[in-house]
Scaffold this motif. Sequence first.
Motif, short mmCIF file in Angstrom:
data_model
loop_
_atom_site.label_atom_id
_atom_site.label_comp_id
_atom_site.label_asym_id
_atom_site.label_seq_id
_atom_site.Cartn_x
_atom_site.Cartn_y
_atom_site.Cartn_z
N ILE A 73 0.83 -1.20 0.00
CA ILE A 73 0.00 0.00 0.00
C ILE A 73 0.86 1.26 0.00
O ILE A 73 0.68 2.17 -0.82
N VAL A 74 1.83 1.32 0.91
CA VAL A 74 2.60 2.54 1.11
C VAL A 74 3.54 2.83 -0.05
O VAL A 74 3.67 3.99 -0.49
N THR A 75 4.20 1.80 -0.58
CA THR A 75 5.21 2.03 -1.61
C THR A 75 4.63 2.68 -2.87
O THR A 75 5.10 3.74 -3.29
N ASN A 166 9.85 11.45 -1.44
CA ASN A 166 9.67 10.99 -2.82
C ASN A 166 9.55 12.16 -3.78
O ASN A 166 10.12 12.15 -4.88
N MET A 167 8.82 13.19 -3.36
CA MET A 167 8.68 14.38 -4.20
C MET A 167 10.04 15.02 -4.45
O MET A 167 10.34 15.45 -5.56
N LEU A 168 10.87 15.09 -3.42
CA LEU A 168 12.17 15.75 -3.54
C LEU A 168 13.06 15.03 -4.56
O LEU A 168 13.71 15.67 -5.40
N PHE A 209 13.66 3.78 -9.73
CA PHE A 209 14.39 2.60 -9.25
C PHE A 209 14.92 2.85 -7.84
O PHE A 209 14.77 2.03 -6.93
N PHE A 210 15.55 4.00 -7.64
CA PHE A 210 16.11 4.37 -6.35
C PHE A 210 15.02 4.43 -5.28
O PHE A 210 15.17 3.88 -4.18
N LEU A 211 13.91 5.07 -5.59
CA LEU A 211 12.84 5.23 -4.62
C LEU A 211 12.13 3.92 -4.32
O LEU A 211 11.71 3.69 -3.17
N LEU A 212 12.00 3.07 -5.32
CA LEU A 212 11.35 1.78 -5.08
C LEU A 212 12.14 0.97 -4.06
O LEU A 212 11.58 0.41 -3.11
N ILE A 213 13.46 0.91 -4.24
CA ILE A 213 14.29 0.16 -3.31
C ILE A 213 14.19 0.75 -1.90
O ILE A 213 13.98 0.03 -0.92
N LEU A 214 14.33 2.07 -1.79
CA LEU A 214 14.30 2.71 -0.48
C LEU A 214 12.94 2.56 0.20
O LEU A 214 12.87 2.29 1.40
N ASN A 215 11.86 2.72 -0.56
CA ASN A 215 10.53 2.63 0.04
C ASN A 215 10.21 1.21 0.50
O ASN A 215 9.59 1.02 1.55
N VAL A 216 10.62 0.22 -0.27
CA VAL A 216 10.37 -1.16 0.13
C VAL A 216 11.18 -1.51 1.37
O VAL A 216 10.68 -2.13 2.32
N ILE A 217 12.45 -1.11 1.39
CA ILE A 217 13.29 -1.39 2.57
C ILE A 217 12.71 -0.70 3.80
O ILE A 217 12.63 -1.29 4.88
#
Length: 287
Positions: A73-75, A166-168, A209-217
């Motif tokens: 949900i959050v990612t 994420n916006m930044l 790609f960068f945000l997906l990894i960070l958000n999932v972690i």
Amino acid sequence: MREALAGWLFLTPNVLLLGLFVLVPLVWAVVISFQKTNGFGAGEFVGVANYERLISDPLFWRATANTLLFTLIVTPLSMGLGLGAAVLFNSVLPARGVFRSILIVPMAISGVATALIGVLVFNENNGILNNLIRFIGLPSVNWQSGGFAAFVSVVLVTLWWRVGFNMLIYLAGLQGIGPELYEAAELDGANAWARFRNVTVPLLGPSSFFLLILNVIYSFQVFDIVFVMTGGGPQNATSVLVTYAYDTGFVTRDQGYAAAIGVVLLLVTFVFTAVRWRTSRSRDLVE
């Protein structure tokens, strides 16, 4: 040789700190996961018994399901809202600097402080939101005692905290896209949606790609907001893997089992990151 030596000298403080505060605790956690211990005195080696116990532990699987649901949900929501905000605030918008600052403010405070603000808003007895709901004549929501409502409150506070980051990142990516690309697409007859889909989204591949990894972690390791707002309740409705590991290790003092939960979480995070890297590495390069 002198340049290489100088480089290693500059890296040495970071390497020492990384080894002392990351690698040593990580190795020690793996060792403890093969023991039965309460944290005091020498532990008893039990082999893989702690990992076998995970298989038949319903609370572990409930926490795992909650963690996966929270991540799913959050990612996408935090990335989608962050991208939308970045596109909006990258346009010619009056006072866009002020709106950017407002959205980024949660990044300046800790997760605990954010969760405390969430408690003020979502407290079911005298919280700001329930007071507003009662003021307009609607029944109040059981944000703490209702499982679904409690989970929703954690998700909403997390989104408030994460969307600005994420916006930044997306905003930095957007400002690296040359305006001549949009002009060329417009000359080819592409409307605003086509330009967004065929120019903006592909060129933001590295940022995504960068945000997906960070958000999932982050979602796999979420703790502070859940711990402060709900404590994993009610009836484990918001319990995630890290809060379950904390309760196991520091409340029931079964630290060997808690370490096994942590190791499993580490392996899941590592596998996801490795798979995502292997399948998406080409998107990290802009032609």
